[in-house]
Design an enzyme around this catalytic site. Sequence first.
Site, PDB file in Angstrom:
ATOM      1  N   HIS A 151       0.852  -1.205   0.000  1.00 17.08           N
ATOM      2  CA  HIS A 151       0.000   0.000   0.000  1.00 17.08           C
ATOM      3  C   HIS A 151       0.888   1.257   0.000  1.00 17.08           C
ATOM      4  O   HIS A 151       0.703   2.166  -0.821  1.00 17.08           O
ATOM      5  CB  HIS A 151      -0.890  -0.044   1.249  1.00 17.08           C
ATOM      6  N   GLU A 152       1.882   1.268   0.904  1.00 16.71           N
ATOM      7  CA  GLU A 152       2.773   2.444   1.000  1.00 16.71           C
ATOM      8  C   GLU A 152       3.625   2.584  -0.270  1.00 16.71           C
ATOM      9  O   GLU A 152       3.937   3.698  -0.690  1.00 16.71           O
ATOM     10  CB  GLU A 152       3.666   2.353   2.240  1.00 16.71           C
TER      11      GLU A 152
ATOM     12  N   HIS B 269       1.716   4.491  -2.879  1.00 10.61           N
ATOM     13  CA  HIS B 269       1.862   5.945  -2.708  1.00 10.61           C
ATOM     14  C   HIS B 269       3.250   6.389  -3.194  1.00 10.61           C
ATOM     15  O   HIS B 269       3.382   7.367  -3.933  1.00 10.61           O
ATOM     16  CB  HIS B 269       1.783   6.332  -1.220  1.00 10.61           C
TER      17      HIS B 269
ATOM     18  N   ASP C 193      -5.685   8.636   4.105  1.00 12.01           N
ATOM     19  CA  ASP C 193      -5.851   8.822   2.664  1.00 12.01           C
ATOM     20  C   ASP C 193      -7.160   9.532   2.298  1.00 12.01           C
ATOM     21  O   ASP C 193      -7.169  10.438   1.471  1.00 12.01           O
ATOM     22  CB  ASP C 193      -5.792   7.462   1.959  1.00 12.01           C
TER      23      ASP C 193
HETATM   24 ZN   LIG Z   1      -2.334   5.222   2.383  1.00 11.95          ZN
END
Ligand SMILES: [Zn+2]
Length: 256
Positions: free
Chosen positions: A59-60, A63, A161
């Site tokens: 997930h990171e 980003h 987020d």
């Molecule tokens: Zn996030």
Amino acid sequence: MLGWSINLFRIRGIQLTLHGSFLLLLAYIAWEGWREAGLEGAAWSVAILGTFFTCVVLHELGHSFTAMHFGIGVRRILLMPIGGMAEFESIPREPRKELLITIAGPAVNFAIAGVLWCVVGSPSHWSLSSYEADALGFAHLLLHWNLLMGCFNLVPVFPMDGGRIFRALLATRLTYLRATFWAATVGKILAVIGALLAVFWWETYLTAVLFLFIYYAGEKEYRALLRRELIEAHWRETLAQFDAIPPPEPPVIRPD
Ligand SMILES: [Zn+2]
């Protein structure tokens, strides 16, 4: 407390760091597994935790890679018991870029859930605590977890987020500072409601602590931005004063 951390390895130059308190969580989870089913239980619990946090890292990275695509440096990804945090060298003030960088994180979770759904299908029942301890149960647990993680991150509580997406949308109409103020204010109200619900309704104190941490993080980020804007305004004023001073008259040279 933040100084106690362990550097693991680098992914495309991004340092992956484990916060010290993560080891306490690992030890606690292993001990709980051990109490239930001995060595096998401990190994199973640690494997589940490891897989969950691999999804947090992915997930990171969603980003981070999007940020790097826009030329923004990523210092490190810090893993803590409450989740992960990618530390950027700067946060873009262009709403479109912030929107895309932010959406990329939950999009990774929905992509993982989508792939698992295609491979193993949907579970017959949706309950995190009752999936079988076999490969199919594990896949369903992971699918469920990724859907939850994607949705939870989209709750509009700044600086999560969802809150960043809200700020980016507000920033298309308001100044960046006003947009951050409103996103942080709405986020703080929702974080307090979330913490109260966690204590009195869901009775999960860890979730309450998580909401209080988010409240604090939102306030901190807004104040940091406010301070930076004030310093920038001060410098703009100072420079304008210099511009207002007329240039000195050129010396008149008279022949004797
Ligand atoms: Zn996030």
